[in-house]
Design a protein around this motif. Structure first.
Motif, PDB file in Angstrom:
ATOM      1  N   MET A   1      19.621   2.241  -1.776  1.00 41.46           N
ATOM      2  CA  MET A   1      18.554   1.306  -2.133  1.00 41.46           C
ATOM      3  C   MET A   1      17.459   1.133  -1.109  1.00 41.46           C
ATOM      4  SD  MET A   1      21.131  -1.414  -3.773  1.00 41.46           S
ATOM      5  CE  MET A   1      20.027  -2.006  -5.023  1.00 41.46           C
ATOM      6  N   SER A   2      17.745   1.447   0.167  1.00 45.13           N
ATOM      7  CA  SER A   2      16.769   1.093   1.209  1.00 45.13           C
ATOM      8  C   SER A   2      15.425   1.775   0.984  1.00 45.13           C
ATOM      9  CB  SER A   2      17.327   1.461   2.587  1.00 45.13           C
ATOM     10  OG  SER A   2      17.687   2.834   2.626  1.00 45.13           O
ATOM     11  N   GLY A   3      15.445   2.967   0.352  1.00 40.47           N
ATOM     12  CA  GLY A   3      14.192   3.698   0.144  1.00 40.47           C
ATOM     13  C   GLY A   3      13.189   2.912  -0.671  1.00 40.47           C
ATOM     14  N   ALA A   4      13.610   2.396  -1.814  1.00 40.75           N
ATOM     15  CA  ALA A   4      12.658   1.703  -2.691  1.00 40.75           C
ATOM     16  C   ALA A   4      12.088   0.462  -2.010  1.00 40.75           C
ATOM     17  CB  ALA A   4      13.329   1.345  -4.014  1.00 40.75           C
ATOM     18  N   ASP A   5      12.916  -0.253  -1.234  1.00 42.54           N
ATOM     19  CA  ASP A   5      12.379  -1.395  -0.495  1.00 42.54           C
ATOM     20  C   ASP A   5      11.397  -0.913   0.581  1.00 42.54           C
ATOM     21  OD1 ASP A   5      13.675  -3.684  -1.739  1.00 42.54           O
ATOM     22  OD2 ASP A   5      15.542  -2.813  -1.000  1.00 42.54           O
ATOM     23  N   ALA A   6      11.747   0.221   1.216  1.00 45.15           N
ATOM     24  CA  ALA A   6      10.861   0.755   2.256  1.00 45.15           C
ATOM     25  C   ALA A   6       9.519   1.182   1.676  1.00 45.15           C
ATOM     26  CB  ALA A   6      11.533   1.943   2.951  1.00 45.15           C
ATOM     27  N   SER A   7       9.497   1.562   0.398  1.00 48.24           N
ATOM     28  CA  SER A   7       8.227   2.013  -0.186  1.00 48.24           C
ATOM     29  C   SER A   7       7.164   0.922  -0.081  1.00 48.24           C
ATOM     30  CB  SER A   7       8.429   2.438  -1.650  1.00 48.24           C
ATOM     31  OG  SER A   7       8.561   1.311  -2.495  1.00 48.24           O
ATOM     32  N   LEU A   8       7.583  -0.347  -0.119  1.00 45.04           N
ATOM     33  CA  LEU A   8       6.619  -1.457   0.019  1.00 45.04           C
ATOM     34  C   LEU A   8       6.044  -1.496   1.430  1.00 45.04           C
ATOM     35  CD1 LEU A   8       8.404  -4.332  -1.947  1.00 45.04           C
ATOM     36  CD2 LEU A   8       6.390  -3.041  -2.634  1.00 45.04           C
ATOM     37  N   ALA A   9       6.896  -1.246   2.425  1.00 47.11           N
ATOM     38  CA  ALA A   9       6.424  -1.245   3.813  1.00 47.11           C
ATOM     39  C   ALA A   9       5.451  -0.086   4.038  1.00 47.11           C
ATOM     40  CB  ALA A   9       7.609  -1.132   4.768  1.00 47.11           C
ATOM     41  N   VAL A  10       5.769   1.081   3.422  1.00 47.76           N
ATOM     42  CA  VAL A  10       4.902   2.255   3.586  1.00 47.76           C
ATOM     43  C   VAL A  10       3.563   1.998   2.882  1.00 47.76           C
ATOM     44  CG1 VAL A  10       4.678   4.725   3.120  1.00 47.76           C
ATOM     45  CG2 VAL A  10       6.906   3.774   3.746  1.00 47.76           C
ATOM     46  N   ALA A  11       3.638   1.422   1.680  1.00 48.87           N
ATOM     47  CA  ALA A  11       2.406   1.125   0.938  1.00 48.87           C
ATOM     48  C   ALA A  11       1.527   0.157   1.725  1.00 48.87           C
ATOM     49  CB  ALA A  11       2.750   0.542  -0.433  1.00 48.87           C
ATOM     50  N   TYR A  12       2.140  -0.891   2.274  1.00 41.09           N
ATOM     51  CA  TYR A  12       1.359  -1.878   3.024  1.00 41.09           C
ATOM     52  C   TYR A  12       0.740  -1.234   4.267  1.00 41.09           C
ATOM     53  CZ  TYR A  12       0.139  -6.031   5.671  1.00 41.09           C
ATOM     54  OH  TYR A  12      -0.552  -6.974   6.396  1.00 41.09           O
ATOM     55  N   GLN A  13       1.521  -0.417   4.943  1.00 37.15           N
ATOM     56  CA  GLN A  13       1.037   0.240   6.156  1.00 37.15           C
ATOM     57  C   GLN A  13      -0.246   1.021   5.866  1.00 37.15           C
ATOM     58  OE1 GLN A  13       2.067  -0.211   9.087  1.00 37.15           O
ATOM     59  NE2 GLN A  13       1.400   1.526  10.337  1.00 37.15           N
ATOM     60  N   PHE A  14      -0.199   1.837   4.814  1.00 33.51           N
ATOM     61  CA  PHE A  14      -1.353   2.697   4.545  1.00 33.51           C
ATOM     62  C   PHE A  14      -2.470   1.966   3.796  1.00 33.51           C
ATOM     63  CE2 PHE A  14       1.784   6.254   5.141  1.00 33.51           C
ATOM     64  CZ  PHE A  14       1.162   6.793   6.252  1.00 33.51           C
ATOM     65  N   ALA A  15      -2.122   0.961   3.005  1.00 36.10           N
ATOM     66  CA  ALA A  15      -3.156   0.257   2.230  1.00 36.10           C
ATOM     67  C   ALA A  15      -3.886  -0.779   3.077  1.00 36.10           C
ATOM     68  CB  ALA A  15      -2.523  -0.413   1.017  1.00 36.10           C
ATOM     69  N   ALA A  16      -3.206  -1.329   4.099  1.00 31.19           N
ATOM     70  CA  ALA A  16      -3.780  -2.456   4.841  1.00 31.19           C
ATOM     71  C   ALA A  16      -4.079  -2.152   6.302  1.00 31.19           C
ATOM     72  CB  ALA A  16      -2.829  -3.655   4.767  1.00 31.19           C
TER      73      ALA A  16
END
Ligand SMILES: [Zn+2]
Length: 849
Positions: free
Chosen positions: A171-186
């Motif tokens: 499961m950790s991957g899908a939760d990490a996708s939010l951190a990756v999205a925020y990193q690159f989007a913000a």
């Protein structure tokens, strides 16, 4: 009256707090941070809660983009977010970030949305279509001028496709996708903005939402107030877990086959971007650390060197990133590259650098390691996020060289002089139309070019699926050709290979392991040839370029009724050719419509009328296993029902004008036809049944045949009244299933003797063999080694039977008569094999009557 509202109001407030603290149902948007309320279970990490360190220390962020922590009911990575919460958080970030766009590319079986999240600099986002078109030219450089290709390599950003949690309970991957999205989007600091100059990010946040939701409901239902740190506890999941999708398919093995809607949708989505990096975030045993690539041998033949070369560069920078935090990790110890249908391998064969991550599985909770260290879920999420961001950063740094290597692979794939490019795979269609269509669609779905030959042609140095070798072979017009020489040459060669061989080094290692530990080193899938799997007439040969149109599917089969030529002629019945797999679906559909369906144990032919003309041609010759619906055995509206069933199954039902089959096989009113009983199927499920094997059987019965089936619980097998069912399917299961079958052997035997059909697979089948359970006189080979000469003798007698001519002068009439009488009696007693296969109860009682 006044005091009453005073009591009601606080109650409502409490109820509102309680509902805000519990997770929203799947599909609901996530509420904001929870206000303090009464005591409810707090899901996820309950340990070291106050020590939330930033995922990427040093990065600065655009305050207009909301932080994931503020969008979720608990801080990101301290719990496992539902699919709907992840999508809602991504959409909220996209509102605040001009760099981020979300597109929907498919739906799961349960209807959940599959999305891709594109993150690019505003400049690149504005020219995204041009970037995709340019990368498309690198992916298929045929006919594009070298100067144009060089311009693209010099100026075009590369694409990183970052995938998470294809196994839903990792499961950790899908939760990490939010951190990756925020990193690159913000992110506003150079560590992010520099990457976005050179790379377009596409995040595939949750590859298997149905599996994730299944395991999440288990985790939430077994959670307690006291944290559980035991890696083996049931609080981390139970049968059927969340690995597979709705039908429990392992989608990390489905890339070559596309049996599932998630895979097919993703094929198309990925091909729209032509990524140069494709990552795939998994989890492994909870007490392990973190694994990433380089992978280990064996490598499947034709595995691209481009990927192997770049793995070393990506690994060095990923290792350095982990070293900065002091985290443990390793590479190359397992995860081989033999099967080309894993996510990362498939990505590699598409031209990307495919990389696998394996994080220790915490299941959303803190966990105590063997050393006593307590590891938190947020750390697991951070490992995945740092891996993805680091790999994307490496791609940015080496963008031009990676793009040049991507192009070089494609040019090599399209070059005449490349070894093996003179070969082509040829499929001669006709024997199994449904499977042939499936093969063409699965090749075309992955971007492989298939051509239908306009004219007959000849191939040289021919190998066939039957392992035959010929110097030359003539192929007819209409043959389907897959030339090795095309942009996906290495995928064509690897996927369609008949008999790929391990390299010597891996063979030696395998033998050593087998001899010393009796374990195979092979990770799992070792064979895959689709032509063999589907039993098709496939060939590999050398041939000149074959002219013809490119095809993505075959003509849809005609379906419905084929009437007799004269409308006023009475119909005897309707026949469906049993050669096509779809005949099975017809049988199911027809029986669901309460038609009486017969199956024939021998080949026969159908005619418009009874004929003695030796030159007359039948309507159709039908193989053994073909189906017959007799008019007189059914109600007056039989024709309409046969038509409905034929259309639902995609087959033709031919009207027969006579029960006479001329002299071609049995007549249609005789004893070679056996009535099928409408199946009432029970499928054994739950622990210790194999989730894969169970899921595949369930998918076939439910999704492919449209047959209702009851899932029955292996743990409660003795509690069912099996008389409700006439078929019981036992999927593969381990030693515990043997014990369950042993405990229920008497009742199962009684049920089989009363006409029930027991279908067992793998370990379940072997459990039924032999003396212990006594279901069958068939014995497994290892149990019969001492008796092999006896078996060899009876095989010899069987083979020689009828070969020796009988000396008529030595025959005695009396003996022959007696033998004939005995044979006839035995034949009457015997239960017809084919009707037992198709659920025997009714067929048998009818014959006995
Ligand atoms: Zn996995």
């Amino acid at each position: 009256m006044l005091p009453r509202p005073l009591h009601v109001v606080p109650f409502l407030v409490l109820a509102a707090c309680a509902s805000a603290q519990n997770p929203p149902p799947a599909g609901a948007a996530a509420p904001a941070q929870t206000p303090p309320g009464p005591r409810t279970i707090r899901f996820g990490d309950s340990v070291r809660n106050g020590e939330l360190v930033p995922m990427f220390p040093g990065t600065t962020y655009d305050p207009k983009v909301p932080v994931p922590d503020s969008l979720l009911r608990q801080p990101l990575g301290t719990f496992t977010a539902h699919h709907a919460e992840i999508l809602a958080a991504l959409r909220a970030m996209a509102v605040g970030s001009p760099r981020m766009k979300i597109f929907t590319f498919g739906r799961t079986h349960e209807g959940r949305e599959l999305v891709g999240v594109i993150i690019a600099s505003t400049e690149n986002m504005a020219r995204l279509d041009a970037i995709k078109a340019d990368l498309g030219k690198l992916a298929d450089p045929r006919g594009v001028a070298q100067a144009e290709l060089d311009r693209i390599v010099a100026n075009t950003p590369a694409v990183a496709w970052l995938g998470f949690s294809i196994h839903g309970d990792e499961m950790s991957g899908a939760d990490a996708s939010l951190a990756v999205a925020y990193q690159f989007a913000a992110g506003t600091s150079a560590d992010v903005t520099d990457v976005l100059k050179d790379v377009v990010i596409v995040i595939d946040p949750a590859l298997n939402p149905d599996g994730r939701e299944r395991i999440l409901s288990q985790l939430e239902q077994s959670a307690g107030y006291v944290p559980n740190l035991d890696s083996d506890a049931m609080q981390r999941g139970r049968w059927p877990y969340g690995r597979g999708n709705h039908y429990l398919f392992d989608m990390n093995r489905d890339w070559m086959w596309g049996t599932q809607p998630e895979t097919r949708a993703r094929w198309a989505a990925i091909q729209g971007f032509h990524p140069q990096l494709l990552t795939d975030a998994h989890e492994m045993g909870g007490l392990d650390t973190y694994l990433f690539y380089p992978a280990t041998d064996p490598f499947t033949p034709f595995f691209p060197e481009h990927t192997k070369t770049w793995w070393r560069v990506f690994a060095a920078e990923q290792g350095a990133a982990f070293d900065r935090y002091g985290w443990s990790y390793y590479t190359r110890e397992w995860a081989d590259s033999w099967y080309p249908g894993y996510t990362d391998s498939w990505g590699t064969f598409q031209g990307a650098v495919g990389i696998l991550y394996e994080q220790a599985r915490f299941a959303g909770q803190a966990l105590r390691r063997a050393s006593g260290e307590i590891a938190t879920y947020r750390e697991a999420v951070q490992h995945q996020a740092v891996s993805s961001v680091t790999n994307a950063t490496t791609l940015a740094k080496h963008r031009k060289d990676v793009l040049a290597g991507f192009l070089a692979q494609k040019q090599q794939n399209c070059a005449a002089e490349t070894a093996g490019n003179e070969r082509m795979f040829v499929l001669v269609p006709g024997r199994h139309p449904a499977r042939e269509t499936r093969l063409v669609e699965l090749l075309a779905g992955q971007g492989i070019e298939v051509t239908r030959a306009d004219e007959a042609f000849s191939g040289a140095h021919v190998e066939s699926t039957l392992a035959a070798r010929e110097d030359a072979h003539a192929f007819p017009a209409g043959a389907l050709v897959v030339p090795a020489r095309q942009p996906l040459a290495t995928l064509v060669k690897a996927l369609l290979a008949f008999d790929p061989r391990y390299e010597q080094k891996s063979l030696d290692a395998e033998r050593k392991e087998l001899e010393r530990k009796q374990n195979s080193k092979a990770y799992d899938v070792t064979a895959w040839s689709p032509a063999h799997a589907f039993d098709l007439d496939g060939f590999w040969c050398d041939a000149q370029e074959v002219r013809g149109a490119k095809v993505k599917t075959l003509e849809a089969p005609k379906s419905g009724l084929v009437p007799l030529p004269k409308a006023d002629q009475p119909v005897y019945g309707w026949v469906v050719d049993g050669q096509d797999d779809r005949a099975l679906a017809f049988a199911v559909q027809a029986m669901e419509l309460e038609l009486q369906v017969e199956i024939c144990e021998e080949p026969f032919a159908i005619w418009t009328s009874a004929t003695s003309d030796a030159k007359a041609e039948p309507i159709r010759r039908c193989p053994r296993g073909s189906l017959l619906v007799r008019r007189h055995e059914n109600t007056a509206d039989a024709a309409a029902r046969v038509e409905r069933a034929a259309k639902a199954a995609g087959v033709l039902a031919y009207a027969a004008g006579t029960a006479r089959s001329a002299d071609e096989g049995p007549d249609l009113g005789g004893q070679k036809f056996h009535l099928l009983a409408r199946p009432r199927v029970a499928l054994l499920s739950n622990n210790p049944v194999s989730t894969d094997n169970f899921g595949h059987a369930w998918h076939m019965l439910d999704n492919e045949l449209g047959l209702p089936c009851s899932l029955v619980d292996a743990q409660e097998l003795g509690g069912y009244d099996l008389r409700k069912y006439n078929v019981l399917v036992l999927p593969e299961g381990g030693g515990d299933l043997r014990a369950i079958l042993k405990n229920n052997a008497d009742s199962l035997k009684t049920w089989v003797e009363a006409g029930g059909t027991l279908i067992a697979s793998g370990g379940s089948a072997s459990a039924l063999l032999g003396k212990e359970l006594g279901f069958s006189s068939v014995r497994a080979r290892p149990d019969a080694l001492a008796d092999l000469p006896k078996y060899a003798d009876s095989v010899k007698r069987e083979r020689e039977a009828g070969k020796k001519p009988v000396d008529a002068s030595r025959r005695t009439t009396r003996r022959t008569r007696r033998t004939t009488r005995r044979t006839r009696r035995a034949r009457r007693r015997r239960t017809p094999t084919s009707s037992r296969v198709g659920t025997a109860g009714r067929a048998r009682s009818r014959r006995a009557a």
